[in-house]
Structure formats: structure tokens, C-alpha cells
Design a protein around this motif. Structure first.
Motif, PDB file in Angstrom:
ATOM      1  N   ILE A  73       0.863  -1.189   0.000  1.00 28.66           N
ATOM      2  CA  ILE A  73       0.000   0.000   0.000  1.00 28.66           C
ATOM      3  C   ILE A  73       0.900   1.239   0.000  1.00 28.66           C
ATOM      4  CG2 ILE A  73      -1.939  -1.117   1.193  1.00 28.66           C
ATOM      5  CD1 ILE A  73      -0.991   0.165   3.818  1.00 28.66           C
ATOM      6  N   VAL A  74       0.339   2.358  -0.428  1.00 27.33           N
ATOM      7  CA  VAL A  74       1.075   3.617  -0.339  1.00 27.33           C
ATOM      8  C   VAL A  74       0.313   4.524   0.622  1.00 27.33           C
ATOM      9  CG1 VAL A  74       1.886   5.659  -1.577  1.00 27.33           C
ATOM     10  CG2 VAL A  74       2.121   3.387  -2.616  1.00 27.33           C
ATOM     11  N   VAL A  75       1.011   4.912   1.684  1.00 24.92           N
ATOM     12  CA  VAL A  75       0.406   5.736   2.733  1.00 24.92           C
ATOM     13  C   VAL A  75       0.948   7.153   2.595  1.00 24.92           C
ATOM     14  CG1 VAL A  75       0.017   5.900   5.209  1.00 24.92           C
ATOM     15  CG2 VAL A  75       0.503   3.691   4.198  1.00 24.92           C
ATOM     16  N   MET A  76       0.038   8.128   2.590  1.00 22.19           N
ATOM     17  CA  MET A  76       0.451   9.520   2.368  1.00 22.19           C
ATOM     18  C   MET A  76      -0.231  10.462   3.359  1.00 22.19           C
ATOM     19  SD  MET A  76       0.003   9.719  -1.763  1.00 22.19           S
ATOM     20  CE  MET A  76      -1.627   8.996  -1.680  1.00 22.19           C
ATOM     21  N   VAL A  77       0.498  11.516   3.706  1.00 20.00           N
ATOM     22  CA  VAL A  77      -0.106  12.632   4.423  1.00 20.00           C
ATOM     23  C   VAL A  77      -0.345  13.734   3.402  1.00 20.00           C
ATOM     24  CG1 VAL A  77       0.195  14.373   6.218  1.00 20.00           C
ATOM     25  CG2 VAL A  77       1.073  12.048   6.575  1.00 20.00           C
ATOM     26  N   LEU A  78      -1.614  14.106   3.254  1.00 20.61           N
ATOM     27  CA  LEU A  78      -1.989  15.150   2.302  1.00 20.61           C
ATOM     28  C   LEU A  78      -2.319  16.434   3.050  1.00 20.61           C
ATOM     29  CD1 LEU A  78      -4.473  13.197  -0.031  1.00 20.61           C
ATOM     30  CD2 LEU A  78      -1.979  13.410  -0.243  1.00 20.61           C
ATOM     31  N   GLU A  79      -1.886  17.550   2.502  1.00 20.36           N
ATOM     32  CA  GLU A  79      -2.151  18.844   3.135  1.00 20.36           C
ATOM     33  C   GLU A  79      -2.813  19.805   2.153  1.00 20.36           C
ATOM     34  OE1 GLU A  79       0.708  20.876   6.033  1.00 20.36           O
ATOM     35  OE2 GLU A  79       0.821  22.176   4.281  1.00 20.36           O
ATOM     36  N   LYS A  80      -3.824  20.484   2.659  1.00 16.93           N
ATOM     37  CA  LYS A  80      -4.563  21.463   1.850  1.00 16.93           C
ATOM     38  C   LYS A  80      -5.552  22.175   2.769  1.00 16.93           C
ATOM     39  CE  LYS A  80      -7.629  21.661  -2.131  1.00 16.93           C
ATOM     40  NZ  LYS A  80      -8.545  20.997  -3.033  1.00 16.93           N
ATOM     41  N   GLU A  81      -6.133  23.255   2.292  1.00 20.99           N
ATOM     42  CA  GLU A  81      -7.257  23.839   3.010  1.00 20.99           C
ATOM     43  C   GLU A  81      -8.383  22.814   3.052  1.00 20.99           C
ATOM     44  OE1 GLU A  81      -9.251  27.682   1.930  1.00 20.99           O
ATOM     45  OE2 GLU A  81      -7.151  28.326   1.872  1.00 20.99           O
ATOM     46  N   ASN A  82      -8.972  22.591   4.205  1.00 20.13           N
ATOM     47  CA  ASN A  82     -10.076  21.624   4.362  1.00 20.13           C
ATOM     48  C   ASN A  82      -9.758  20.270   3.723  1.00 20.13           C
ATOM     49  OD1 ASN A  82     -11.714  23.606   5.660  1.00 20.13           O
ATOM     50  ND2 ASN A  82     -12.134  24.485   3.656  1.00 20.13           N
ATOM     51  N   ALA A  83      -8.549  19.788   3.979  1.00 22.60           N
ATOM     52  CA  ALA A  83      -8.059  18.562   3.324  1.00 22.60           C
ATOM     53  C   ALA A  83      -8.929  17.343   3.631  1.00 22.60           C
ATOM     54  CB  ALA A  83      -6.621  18.292   3.755  1.00 22.60           C
ATOM     55  N   VAL A  84      -9.467  17.255   4.836  1.00 25.59           N
ATOM     56  CA  VAL A  84     -10.200  16.046   5.222  1.00 25.59           C
ATOM     57  C   VAL A  84     -11.438  15.886   4.340  1.00 25.59           C
ATOM     58  CG1 VAL A  84     -11.486  14.911   7.067  1.00 25.59           C
ATOM     59  CG2 VAL A  84      -9.304  16.005   7.575  1.00 25.59           C
ATOM     60  N   LEU A  85     -12.273  16.911   4.313  1.00 22.94           N
ATOM     61  CA  LEU A  85     -13.498  16.849   3.505  1.00 22.94           C
ATOM     62  C   LEU A  85     -13.175  16.838   2.013  1.00 22.94           C
ATOM     63  CD1 LEU A  85     -16.568  16.800   3.535  1.00 22.94           C
ATOM     64  CD2 LEU A  85     -16.543  19.313   3.541  1.00 22.94           C
ATOM     65  N   GLY A  86     -12.178  17.635   1.637  1.00 22.38           N
ATOM     66  CA  GLY A  86     -11.784  17.692   0.226  1.00 22.38           C
ATOM     67  C   GLY A  86     -11.349  16.336  -0.291  1.00 22.38           C
ATOM     68  N   ASN A  87     -10.606  15.609   0.528  1.00 14.03           N
ATOM     69  CA  ASN A  87     -10.166  14.271   0.115  1.00 14.03           C
ATOM     70  C   ASN A  87     -11.342  13.313   0.052  1.00 14.03           C
ATOM     71  OD1 ASN A  87      -8.420  12.078  -0.484  1.00 14.03           O
ATOM     72  ND2 ASN A  87      -8.388  11.524   1.686  1.00 14.03           N
ATOM     73  N   ARG A  88     -12.249  13.389   1.029  1.00 13.56           N
ATOM     74  CA  ARG A  88     -13.435  12.518   1.002  1.00 13.56           C
ATOM     75  C   ARG A  88     -14.251  12.767  -0.272  1.00 13.56           C
ATOM     76  NH1 ARG A  88     -13.704   8.192   4.422  1.00 13.56           N
ATOM     77  NH2 ARG A  88     -15.862   8.168   3.738  1.00 13.56           N
ATOM     78  N   GLU A  89     -14.379  14.027  -0.650  1.00  7.98           N
ATOM     79  CA  GLU A  89     -15.138  14.354  -1.867  1.00  7.98           C
ATOM     80  C   GLU A  89     -14.439  13.825  -3.111  1.00  7.98           C
ATOM     81  OE1 GLU A  89     -17.422  18.341  -0.172  1.00  7.98           O
ATOM     82  OE2 GLU A  89     -15.792  18.580  -1.624  1.00  7.98           O
ATOM     83  N   LEU A  90     -13.123  13.975  -3.127  1.00 11.27           N
ATOM     84  CA  LEU A  90     -12.351  13.523  -4.293  1.00 11.27           C
ATOM     85  C   LEU A  90     -12.345  11.995  -4.397  1.00 11.27           C
ATOM     86  CD1 LEU A  90     -10.551  14.305  -6.658  1.00 11.27           C
ATOM     87  CD2 LEU A  90      -8.625  14.503  -5.059  1.00 11.27           C
ATOM     88  N   MET A  91     -12.385  11.319  -3.243  1.00 11.36           N
ATOM     89  CA  MET A  91     -12.425   9.846  -3.251  1.00 11.36           C
ATOM     90  C   MET A  91     -13.757   9.322  -3.777  1.00 11.36           C
ATOM     91  SD  MET A  91     -10.901   9.198   0.540  1.00 11.36           S
ATOM     92  CE  MET A  91     -11.754   7.663   0.747  1.00 11.36           C
ATOM     93  N   GLY A  92     -14.833   9.928  -3.361  1.00 14.95           N
ATOM     94  CA  GLY A  92     -16.170   9.453  -3.711  1.00 14.95           C
ATOM     95  C   GLY A  92     -16.696   8.447  -2.712  1.00 14.95           C
ATOM     96  N   ALA A  93     -17.911   7.982  -2.967  1.00 15.98           N
ATOM     97  CA  ALA A  93     -18.612   7.090  -2.035  1.00 15.98           C
ATOM     98  C   ALA A  93     -17.844   5.784  -1.832  1.00 15.98           C
ATOM     99  CB  ALA A  93     -20.008   6.799  -2.558  1.00 15.98           C
ATOM    100  N   THR A  94     -18.058   5.181  -0.661  1.00 10.75           N
ATOM    101  CA  THR A  94     -17.380   3.927  -0.294  1.00 10.75           C
ATOM    102  C   THR A  94     -17.572   2.859  -1.369  1.00 10.75           C
ATOM    103  OG1 THR A  94     -17.783   4.469   2.028  1.00 10.75           O
ATOM    104  CG2 THR A  94     -17.189   2.186   1.523  1.00 10.75           C
ATOM    105  N   ASN A  95     -18.810   2.742  -1.846  1.00 13.92           N
ATOM    106  CA  ASN A  95     -19.086   1.787  -2.921  1.00 13.92           C
ATOM    107  C   ASN A  95     -18.893   2.484  -4.272  1.00 13.92           C
ATOM    108  OD1 ASN A  95     -20.036  -0.090  -4.696  1.00 13.92           O
ATOM    109  ND2 ASN A  95     -21.773  -0.701  -3.427  1.00 13.92           N
ATOM    110  N   PRO A  96     -17.915   2.051  -5.048  1.00 16.48           N
ATOM    111  CA  PRO A  96     -17.654   2.714  -6.340  1.00 16.48           C
ATOM    112  C   PRO A  96     -18.898   2.834  -7.216  1.00 16.48           C
ATOM    113  CG  PRO A  96     -15.929   1.122  -5.856  1.00 16.48           C
ATOM    114  CD  PRO A  96     -16.986   0.948  -4.797  1.00 16.48           C
ATOM    115  N   LYS A  97     -19.839   1.932  -7.033  1.00 20.88           N
ATOM    116  CA  LYS A  97     -21.092   1.995  -7.813  1.00 20.88           C
ATOM    117  C   LYS A  97     -21.882   3.265  -7.507  1.00 20.88           C
ATOM    118  CE  LYS A  97     -22.039  -2.967  -8.127  1.00 20.88           C
ATOM    119  NZ  LYS A  97     -22.584  -4.014  -7.263  1.00 20.88           N
ATOM    120  N   ASP A  98     -21.726   3.764  -6.283  1.00 24.60           N
ATOM    121  CA  ASP A  98     -22.454   4.965  -5.867  1.00 24.60           C
ATOM    122  C   ASP A  98     -21.619   6.238  -6.018  1.00 24.60           C
ATOM    123  OD1 ASP A  98     -24.470   3.228  -5.060  1.00 24.60           O
ATOM    124  OD2 ASP A  98     -23.642   3.045  -3.022  1.00 24.60           O
ATOM    125  N   ALA A  99     -20.365   6.081  -6.405  1.00 24.43           N
ATOM    126  CA  ALA A  99     -19.454   7.233  -6.444  1.00 24.43           C
ATOM    127  C   ALA A  99     -19.759   8.121  -7.644  1.00 24.43           C
ATOM    128  CB  ALA A  99     -18.004   6.749  -6.490  1.00 24.43           C
TER     129      ALA A  99
END
Ligand code: CDP
Ligand code: MG
Length: 136
Positions: A73-99
């Protein structure tokens, strides 16, 4: 007001195996995330069990921990304004079918378990997860 945050991102075994690391990192960088720390590792199942302890009671817990420890696996620390929510949005829903279109899981996810990426779900959990993998 600027609110610079750090979040933990993991590129999961299914994506590492398909050589998607460079592509996924480009997506983060293009969205303005700085990759502050990064390492490619393979963890023991016991470590995955600790990392996902919050899901201990879930029916998918054992398979999830077996899966996360099944390959590099590749583990990363990401930094940005509002990184937590921004990353969740960029990832999409847990089930790729719903993303949503344009999200990482929509683009690369295979199934709900092989969904290519992990991202912290709160600032508090981000701090715990970063400390878990990067003990400075
Ligand atoms: O990763 P995310 O925060 O979106 O989802 P979660 O609810 O925290 O679940 C952690 C991980 O467990 C997910 O990313 C899935 O890979 C896996 N999972 C699963 O295999 N089956 C489910 N029904 C739910 C989650
Ligand atoms: Mg989660």
C-alpha cells in the motif's frame, strides 16, 4: 479564513497492484493537495486490525483487515485547506457503484472492498491515523 489541514490517504492494494500510484498521486496534486509524507509498505494483518479497530464489530472487518494487509500500500499525508473533507469528496462514495463521476473510486474502484483508496473521515481521526503510520 484559511484552514490548512492534514489528512491520511492510503492507496490500497488493488490500486498499487494495477500500477495506479502515479496516476492517483497526480489527481491529488492537480487538486492542490501537497504530499507531505509518503511511504510504500506492506502491513501485518494485526496492524490492519488496529488501524480499522473502529470497524471491529462489522461483518466485513475480518475480510477488510485481510485485504489491507494482502499486498503493498502507499500511505500519504496530504495537506490542503479543508483537506479532510476535500479528500473525502475527491475519493467518492465507499461503494464505487455509488461514487460520483470524476471521483477516484468511480474511476478506479472495483468493488466496495477493492475501492482503491482510504481517507480519514474527520480532523480528529486524521491526526490519529497520521500518528499511526508516521511516528515522528
Ligand atoms: O473507506 P470509507 O470511510 O469510505 O468506508 P468505511 O465505512 O469506513 O469502511 C472502511 C472500508 O471497509 C471501506 O473503504 C471498504 O473497503 C470496506 N467495506 C466493505 O468491505 N464492506 C462494506 N459493506 C463497507 C465497507
Ligand atoms: Mg472510513
Amino acid at each position: 479564513m484559511s484552514d490548512i489541514e492534514r489528512t491520511l490517504s492510503i492507496i490500497k492494494p488493488d490500486a498499487v497492484e494495477r500500477n495506479l500510484v502515479t496516476e492517483i498521486k497526480e489527481i491529488f496534486k492537480n487538486k492542490g493537495f501537497l504530499i507531505i509524507k509518503e511511504k510504500k509498505i506492506q502491513i501485518e494483518k494485526s496492524e490492519a486490525e488496529k488501524f480499522y479497530a473502529i470497524h471491529e464489530a462489522k461483518p466485513f472487518y475480518n475480510d477488510l483487515c485481510a485485504y489491507l494487509s494482502s499486498g503493498p500500500i502507499v500511505v500519504m499525508v496530504l495537506e490542503k485547506e479543508n483537506a479532510v473533507l476535500g479528500n473525502r469528496e475527491l475519493m467518492g462514495a465507499t461503494n464505487p457503484k455509488d461514487a460520483e463521476e470524476g471521483t477516484i473510486r468511480k474511476k478506479y474502484g472495483i468493488s466496495i472492498d477493492k475501492n482503491s483508496v482510504h481517507g480519514s473521515d474527520s480532523v480528529e481521526n486524521a491526526q490519529i491515523e497520521i500518528a499511526f503510520f508516521f511516528k515522528d
